[in-house]
Enzyme design. Structure first.
Site, PDB file in Angstrom:
ATOM      1  N   HIS A 153       0.846  -1.200   0.000  1.00 35.88           N
ATOM      2  CA  HIS A 153       0.000   0.000   0.000  1.00 35.88           C
ATOM      3  C   HIS A 153       0.873   1.239   0.000  1.00 35.88           C
ATOM      4  O   HIS A 153       1.847   1.305   0.749  1.00 35.88           O
ATOM      5  CB  HIS A 153      -0.894   0.041   1.240  1.00 35.88           C
ATOM      6  CG  HIS A 153      -1.674  -1.217   1.441  1.00 35.88           C
ATOM      7  ND1 HIS A 153      -1.096  -2.380   1.913  1.00 35.88           N
ATOM      8  CD2 HIS A 153      -2.975  -1.512   1.206  1.00 35.88           C
ATOM      9  CE1 HIS A 153      -2.010  -3.329   1.960  1.00 35.88           C
ATOM     10  NE2 HIS A 153      -3.156  -2.832   1.536  1.00 35.88           N
ATOM     11  N   LYS A 197      -1.781  -8.261  -4.040  1.00 39.41           N
ATOM     12  CA  LYS A 197      -2.668  -7.098  -3.900  1.00 39.41           C
ATOM     13  C   LYS A 197      -1.843  -5.819  -3.802  1.00 39.41           C
ATOM     14  O   LYS A 197      -0.856  -5.772  -3.063  1.00 39.41           O
ATOM     15  CB  LYS A 197      -3.524  -7.248  -2.636  1.00 39.41           C
ATOM     16  CG  LYS A 197      -4.376  -6.007  -2.321  1.00 39.41           C
ATOM     17  CD  LYS A 197      -4.823  -5.982  -0.857  1.00 39.41           C
ATOM     18  CE  LYS A 197      -5.448  -4.625  -0.532  1.00 39.41           C
ATOM     19  NZ  LYS A 197      -5.670  -4.415   0.909  1.00 39.41           N
TER      20      LYS A 197
END
Length: 252
Positions: free
Chosen positions: A143, A170
């Site tokens: 992230h 992800k």
């Protein structure tokens, strides 16, 4: 491309699956939130353990996990400690982070763990192997709440996660402009078409990036995050609206 099956949910085919994050601070709120979430329309329950105050008490953490498992036995449970450096609520040592995830794996209460790519290569590889030995799937994540790197770097990170045997790579990035959203979508498409042999999850955050949370089936992202109550990241929309849009795009 292979799919990932957790309980009866097949990730990587059809419309993107909806993940919701539960962010309770104590066991009483875990219980009340779980009852509220049970009525919502979603596919995967993410427990954001970094919001849990009694983190140093493993018994308390696992007691909370047990409540979630018993309240929603049919939902895949994703155990996530989001580190402070990647936008989470608490900072803990790498050793404590790995130990926490191992305790979750050992408990038999969780179906998936979130493992941050930049935890350290050796620790990541060992934890993936440990999870898989206990039939727990790994969402490997990265992230950046400040910027969006070039497409080549986005793809390189996703490929690295794949090389570390993540079940689902992800990445979530903050756009500084609309063109950053296009960069993320282009990287997702290139990854999906040229390199991915498993489902991936990608998103561009904030209001600017909302389209990326809706268009996963077009560009190659297998899941998206929605909000039941409070959003766990900027740009999330309510699960009901999200399901409506995903269904429209799927049936078009």
């Amino acid at each position: 491309m292979k799919t990932v099956t957790v309980k009866d949910l097949v990730i990587g085919t059809g419309a993107p699956k909806i993940i919701v994050s539960l962010m309770a601070k104590d066991i009483a709120s875990v219980k009340s939130e779980a009852l509220a979430y049970r009525e919502a329309d979603f596919d995967i329950l993410e427990w954001r353990v970094d919001h849990y105050a009694d983190l140093s008490n493993v018994e308390s953490v696992l007691a909370a996990a047990k409540i979630l498992r018993e309240t929603m036995p049919e939902k895949p449970l994703l155990f996530t400690f989001r580190s402070a450096k990647e936008g989470g609520e608490q900072a803990i040592s790498t050793e404590a982070y790995i130990a926490l995830n191992r305790a979750a794996i050992d408990s038999g209460l969780v179906d998936m763990i979130d493992l941050e790519l930049f935890t350290g290569d050796d620790q990541v590889k060992e934890t993936v192997a440990y999870a898989h030995a206990h039939d727990v799937k790994v969402v490997m994540s990265n992230h950046d709440f400040h910027k969006t790197p070039e497409a080549e770097e986005i793809i390189a990170r996703l490929r690295k996660m794949q090389s570390f045997d993540a079940d689902i790579p992800k990445i979530a990035l903050m756009p500084q402009s609309t063109s950053d959203v296009l960069t993320l979508l282009a990287a997702t498409l290139e990854m999906q078409e040229q390199y991915a042999d498993r489902p991936i999850i990608t998103m561009s955050m904030a209001k600017t990036g909302v389209i990326s949370r809706l268009a996963g089936e077009v560009f190659g992202s297998a899941a998206t995050f929605g909000a039941v109550k409070k959003a766990s990241a900027p740009g999330q929309i309510s699960v009901n609206d999200l399901r409506t849009v995903l269904t429209i795009l799927h049936q078009a």
